[in-house]
Design an enzyme around this catalytic site. Structure first.
Site, PDB file in Angstrom:
ATOM      1  N   GLY A   1       1.250  -1.542  -0.121  1.00 47.30           N
ATOM      2  CA  GLY A   1       0.264  -0.134   0.273  1.00 47.30           C
ATOM      3  C   GLY A   1       0.523   0.961   0.206  1.00 47.30           C
TER       4      GLY A   1
ATOM      5  N   ASP B   1       1.420  -5.026  12.329  1.00 45.23           N
ATOM      6  CA  ASP B   1       0.954  -5.919  11.306  1.00 45.23           C
ATOM      7  C   ASP B   1       1.314  -6.662  10.821  1.00 45.23           C
ATOM      8  OD1 ASP B   1      -0.260  -5.610   8.669  1.00 45.23           O
ATOM      9  OD2 ASP B   1       1.159  -4.755   8.142  1.00 45.23           O
TER      10      ASP B   1
END
Length: 573
Positions: A20, A155
């Site tokens: 991303g 994450d």
């Protein structure tokens, strides 16, 4: 950027993946030939100060961690307006790729779309235990002032756990990590990380500590041993509801023979309350090591390497062939890129290696005994120049002579014809004007959202407040955009190559109800079904309606009953 471009001291070889925020390249140090992974911030984000600072934070945190189970970070660099991070090159797949071996022809980084194949319990415990060791090293970082930095990865997922071909585990991608005192603090309410692995407190946007990573490790251990995620749903809000209420199916419910000691570790790591989890990743590692000691002989990196080669050996070989198919020593300088280094590997047994440099190319290689003379080339160039001048002079002489001998041309003034004047010349048939081509799509989709306080979450990356433009994906690609605002229902919007340039989105205010459509006191370890869509008085879907326990016949997978993963514990000794 293209293969062969220079970026600081590195030469880009081939792209290996994109996320991303950034694209990752295999690169080579031009002076030594050493391989490295270079992470380049995407151009559309490079001008955004918030994303720049997130990139700086990742480099600042990751470069401090020195542990064999963490991917090493070498440096943060900038060339013109391009920001990059140089990291250790890990020759091996991600844990997600090992979990989803799939077909050899699938070239995506993590074999998207392939079915998950569970990993045997003891191998999975070794992988997660080594991951715990790497994360604990990051959690224990100390600042220059001697105080703990309180780093949280935020994450942790199978995508960010890499396995080398010799069975070593490497934690990577600290792009959304949090550290006390870092220059870029997260805006309140923003979500960072992959949704299915987030702890309840992280979903609520509150303060998180290392126990949020422990929760994510529990999700990873559950997934790689069962072949499915613990919290599932048809869309993101349903997944969030399951996490918040602690609704998941115990592994032993559908995986007969699942080790009870390992299930107890999963249960504790997935506690909804942080106080119920392991206090540190090191405590979870000790529990996994105790299970391994009690359940059989030691599990080492050799067995992990065998697993990697069994499931991904062909893909690793094909990727290596793709990445290194272009010869490293033959390359032409990019137009406008200035001097460019081309490195030829030199054996250590060649003491007569020399370095020759001119304005365009630098070559490192063994010294040649003789050099050819440039005199023949110079004479040939001089002869060609003389012949060219003779030919040009002859052509000019003939043209001047022709102008002098030619009779003067009569000149006449022709009045313009009247609009309706009759002429003997047949009228030229009318040709319809070319139809205008459809207007080209803009490179970005602009969203007009009400209320103005809404934020956008694209691919688990939270855009800065006020951001309203989404880069349009290429043909065939799509992006899922989650639109969120306080006291409004979430809305998911898909952006693809056919989406209009301007889109209006009106969020719906939240109506008073129980949180996530459930009722207080609901049992946590049930089947992960559509709990938020049913009446609170009815028993959870997939139960017998008496004791609230899930039925063993219902797998509860997120891939449907037609794609049930095999049970590695069915015939286990």
């Amino acid at each position: 950027m293209l293969p062969g471009n220079a970026l600081g001291p590195y030469e880009l070889v081939a792209p290996v993946g994109a996320g991303g925020m950034a694209r990752v390249w295999l690169a080579r140090v031009r002076t030594t030939g050493q391989l490295a992974a270079v992470k380049v911030l995407l151009p559309q984000l490079a001008e955004n100060v918030a994303f720049q600072q997130m990139f700086f934070d990742e480099a600042a945190i990751a470069s401090r961690v020195r542990h064999p189970n963490v991917c090493a970070t070498f440096e943060l660099g900038q060339q013109d307006r391009t920001l990059y991070i140089a990291m250790e090159w890990v020759n091996g797949p991600s844990l997600m790729r090992v979990l989803r071996p799939g077909a050899a022809t699938n070239t995506s980084a993590d074999n998207e779309g392939a079915a998950r194949v569970p990993i045997r319990a003891r191998l999975a415990a070794r992988i997660v235990a080594d991951t715990c060791a790497g994360l604990h090293a990051a959690h224990e970082l100390i600042g220059d002032d001697g105080r703990p930095l309180d780093v949280v990865h935020r994450d942790v997922s199978p995508h960010n756990i890499l396995i080398t071909t010799d069975g070593q585990i490497k934690v990577t991608d600290f792009g959304v990590a949090k550290a006390l005192g870092k220059s870029h603090m997260t805006v309140a309410g923003q979500l960072k990380g992959k949704l299915a692995y987030m702890s309840p407190e992280q979903l609520m946007g509150g303060a998180v500590d290392r126990r949020a990573d422990v929760f994510a490790l529990g999700c990873v251990l559950y997934e790689i041993t069962t072949g499915r995620q613990p919290f599932v749903g048809e869309h993101d809000p349903q997944v969030m509801a399951q996490i918040m209420m602690g609704h998941y199916e115990l592994p032993s419910t559908s995986m007969h023979g699942y080790p009870p000691e390992l299930e107890a570790i999963v249960e504790r790591a997935l506690g909804s309350d942080p106080e119920l989890r392991y206090p540190t990743a090191e405590h979870m590692r000790h529990a996994l090591e105790a299970y391994l000691r009690a359940s059989g002989p030691p599990v080492t990196s050799i067995q992990v390497a065998d697993l990697v080669h069994q499931r991904c050996g062909r893909q690793i070989e094909e990727r290596a062939a793709r990445l290194f198919e272009a010869p490293a020593a033959v390359a032409s300088p990019q137009h406008g890129s200035g001097p460019r280094a081309v490195v030829v590997p030199v054996s250590e047994t060649m003491p007569n290696a020399i370095r020759v440099q001119d304005t365009s190319t630098e070559i490192v290689g063994p010294e040649r005994p003789r050099r050819s003379s440039l005199l023949p080339l110079a004479l040939a160039a001089l002869l060609g120049t003389v012949l060219g001048l003779i030919v040009v002079g002859y052509m000019r002489h003939d043209a001047r002579k022709a102008r002098l001998l030619a009779p003067p041309a009569a000149t006449a003034t022709v009045p313009p014809a009247a609009p309706n004047a009759h002429t003997d010349v047949a009228p030229r048939p009318s040709v319809p004007p070319p139809s205008p081509s459809p207007p080209a799509r803009q490179n970005a989709v602009h969203l007009h959202i009400a209320p103005d306080s809404a934020i956008l979450i694209v691919g688990s990356v939270v855009l800065p407040p006020g951001a309203r433009s989404i880069v349009r994906p290429e043909d065939g690609g799509s992006l899922h955009v989650l639109v969120r605002a306080d006291k409004y229902e979430d809305e998911i919007f898909i952006v693809d190559s056919h989406t209009a340039d301007d889109v209006d989105i009106q969020l719906t205010p939240v109506r008073p109800r129980f949180p996530f459509g459930g009722a207080s006191g609901t049992s946590g370890r049930t089947k992960a079904s559509d709990a938020g869509a049913k009446d609170a008085s009815s028993p959870p879907s997939g139960t017998n309606g008496t004791d609230g326990k899930p039925k063993p016949s219902d797998t509860g997978t997120d891939e449907g009953p037609a794609n049930v993963p095999p049970n590695p514990y069915q015939n286990a000794p």
